[in-house]
Design a protein around this motif. Structure first.
Motif, PDB file in Angstrom:
ATOM      1  N   LYS A   1      35.501  32.765  42.311  1.00 23.37           N
ATOM      2  CA  LYS A   1      35.724  32.617  40.872  1.00 23.37           C
ATOM      3  C   LYS A   1      34.690  31.662  40.282  1.00 23.37           C
ATOM      4  O   LYS A   1      34.269  30.698  40.932  1.00 23.37           O
ATOM      5  N   THR A   2      34.279  31.920  39.032  1.00 21.29           N
ATOM      6  CA  THR A   2      33.304  31.060  38.375  1.00 21.29           C
ATOM      7  C   THR A   2      33.490  31.119  36.864  1.00 21.29           C
ATOM      8  O   THR A   2      34.444  31.740  36.368  1.00 21.29           O
TER       9      THR A   2
ATOM     10  N   HIS B   1      32.259  32.159  32.956  1.00 26.91           N
ATOM     11  CA  HIS B   1      31.542  33.257  32.312  1.00 26.91           C
ATOM     12  C   HIS B   1      30.083  32.860  32.095  1.00 26.91           C
ATOM     13  O   HIS B   1      29.787  31.781  31.587  1.00 26.91           O
TER      14      HIS B   1
ATOM     15  N   GLU C   1      27.923  34.311  36.700  1.00 25.50           N
ATOM     16  CA  GLU C   1      28.162  35.315  37.750  1.00 25.50           C
ATOM     17  C   GLU C   1      26.888  35.669  38.519  1.00 25.50           C
ATOM     18  O   GLU C   1      26.902  35.774  39.750  1.00 25.50           O
ATOM     19  N   GLU C   2      25.777  35.847  37.791  1.00 24.17           N
ATOM     20  CA  GLU C   2      24.513  36.212  38.447  1.00 24.17           C
ATOM     21  C   GLU C   2      24.013  35.087  39.346  1.00 24.17           C
ATOM     22  O   GLU C   2      23.504  35.331  40.451  1.00 24.17           O
TER      23      GLU C   2
ATOM     24  N   LEU D   1      25.869  32.805  40.820  1.00 26.42           N
ATOM     25  CA  LEU D   1      26.765  32.766  41.973  1.00 26.42           C
ATOM     26  C   LEU D   1      26.444  33.884  42.960  1.00 26.42           C
ATOM     27  O   LEU D   1      26.440  33.675  44.178  1.00 26.42           O
ATOM     28  N   ALA D   2      26.159  35.073  42.442  1.00 19.66           N
ATOM     29  CA  ALA D   2      25.804  36.201  43.316  1.00 19.66           C
ATOM     30  C   ALA D   2      24.552  35.894  44.123  1.00 19.66           C
ATOM     31  O   ALA D   2      24.466  36.241  45.311  1.00 19.66           O
TER      32      ALA D   2
ATOM     33  N   ILE E   1      29.479  42.010  41.209  1.00 21.20           N
ATOM     34  CA  ILE E   1      29.667  41.058  40.117  1.00 21.20           C
ATOM     35  C   ILE E   1      30.726  41.575  39.148  1.00 21.20           C
ATOM     36  O   ILE E   1      30.699  42.742  38.753  1.00 21.20           O
TER      37      ILE E   1
ATOM     38  N   ASN F   1      33.822  40.007  35.979  1.00 24.90           N
ATOM     39  CA  ASN F   1      33.984  39.071  34.874  1.00 24.90           C
ATOM     40  C   ASN F   1      34.522  37.739  35.398  1.00 24.90           C
ATOM     41  O   ASN F   1      35.655  37.663  35.879  1.00 24.90           O
ATOM     42  N   ARG F   2      33.688  36.713  35.353  1.00 29.98           N
ATOM     43  CA  ARG F   2      34.030  35.380  35.849  1.00 29.98           C
ATOM     44  C   ARG F   2      34.381  35.386  37.337  1.00 29.98           C
ATOM     45  O   ARG F   2      35.139  34.533  37.811  1.00 29.98           O
ATOM     46  N   MET F   3      33.830  36.318  38.066  1.00 32.35           N
ATOM     47  CA  MET F   3      34.065  36.387  39.510  1.00 32.35           C
ATOM     48  C   MET F   3      32.993  37.230  40.181  1.00 32.35           C
ATOM     49  O   MET F   3      32.318  38.029  39.536  1.00 32.35           O
ATOM     50  N   VAL F   4      32.848  36.999  41.481  1.00 29.39           N
ATOM     51  CA  VAL F   4      31.965  37.816  42.305  1.00 29.39           C
ATOM     52  C   VAL F   4      32.728  38.161  43.579  1.00 29.39           C
ATOM     53  O   VAL F   4      33.180  37.269  44.300  1.00 29.39           O
TER      54      VAL F   4
END
Length: 326
Positions: free
Chosen positions: A10-11, A13, A16-17, A19-20, A33, A35-38
């Protein structure tokens, strides 16, 4: 072959990119990827690394069941059908966090209550006893996510949000979130190759996160614990080398070299090997005592351990260094 399973980071908004990319560098597979998560897949070691190393993740969830439900009874039945002895026993406590976006379920607390009831009834029916529910610092934290009729129950492997690094000893007014600060820095591509200036630094979150990035120090180094350390399948031997590779060995070595310029190259090489074998808490105390110059009393207050424990850890670390340095 190591078992791989589904995981969700979770991250915020917009991150995401970033974090990925972090997950790719960690070796995660099947990265998707959202919404607000990966979402991604990995083994137990990767789950430990994700918690310890990711700078832009808020928490790491391990889904254990996907199902559809339109009523509270359907949620209850699906949760109760899980073999809970694989995750809990009567001696452990648990808590349930619910996130709900659904026309069928309007109240997240009611959903959490039904999940709790299903788990308690499962143990009462199978063992005659029940685990306890504890809101603060439970042994096992569960997350139920419902989007319309699609439900996912996950184990929360992080516990306290990962933005709580552990290096901030006192609360300050309106501090910048550490995950957001790290994400901002990573989005610029800065890795410590030039000066970073924050003229309005406030509580210093951006400079601190920048220092961790520049020195390749894992953000989890200062944390007291992660939720997965209380799981029934926790592997201490697997986690130990991850925890002890926090990235600050070279930094500590550089500081020692600056303090002791008379050390020759061979001595510094031996020191490097010795320091790399220390546990993270030992590195932290040696650095604080001999580089920063803090007292054992100050460290006792900062680390929330007794002064005797600080002294014992310091003594052990020094003995190990002395034994390993040739």
């Amino acid at each position: 072959m190591k078992e791989e399973f589904e995981l969700v980071a979770k991250t915020f908004h917009g991150l995401e990119e970033v974090l990925a990319k972090e997950l790719t560098e960690l070796g995660a597979s099947n990265i998707e990827i959202g919404n607000r998560m990966v979402a991604f897949t990995g083994d137990k070691a990767l789950m430990y690394k994700a918690n310890f190393c990711l700078r832009t993740a808020i928490r790491i969830l391990k889904p254990i069941k996907h199902f559809q439900a339109k009523t509270a009874d359907e949620v209850y039945d699906n949760i109760k059908a899980i073999p809970w002895e694989n995750y809990l026993d009567n001696t452990k406590s648990f808590a349930v966090d619910a996130v709900v976006f659904s026309n069928d379920f309007r109240h997240s607390k009611f959903v959490a209550y039904k999940v709790k009831d299903a788990i308690v009834d499962y143990f009462r029916d199978t063992t005659g006893e029940r685990p306890s529910v504890r809101i603060n610092n439970p042994d096992v934290l569960l997350n139920i996510h419902i989007a319309e009729d699609r439900c996912t129950l996950s184990l929360d492997s992080s516990g306290e949000s990962l933005h709580r690094r552990g290096y901030r000893q006192e609360a300050v007014e309106a501090p910048l979130n550490e995950v957001l600060a790290a994400g901002m820095i990573l989005m610029t591509g800065w890795k410590g190759e030039c000066d970073l200036i924050d003229p309005m630094c406030g509580s210093g979150t951006i400079p601190i996160e920048a220092a961790l990035i520049a020195r390749n120090i894992a953000p989890g180094v200062f944390r007291k614990e992660f939720a997965f350390e209380k799981w029934v399948d926790f592997d201490q031997d697997l986690f130990e080398p991850i925890y002890n590779d926090g990235g600050d060995t070279i930094y500590l070595l550089d500081q020692i070299a600056n303090k002791q310029p008379e050390y020759d190259k061979e001595t510094l090489l031996s020191l490097k090997k010795a320091i790399s074998k220390l546990k993270e808490r030992e590195k932290q105390i040696i650095y604080s005592r001999y580089i920063i110059g803090k007292t054992q009393t100050e460290l006792s207050e900062e680390l929330h351990i007794s002064q005797a424990q600080v002294s014992r850890i310091e003594k052990t670390a020094l003995e190990n260094i002395k034994r390993l340095v040739k």
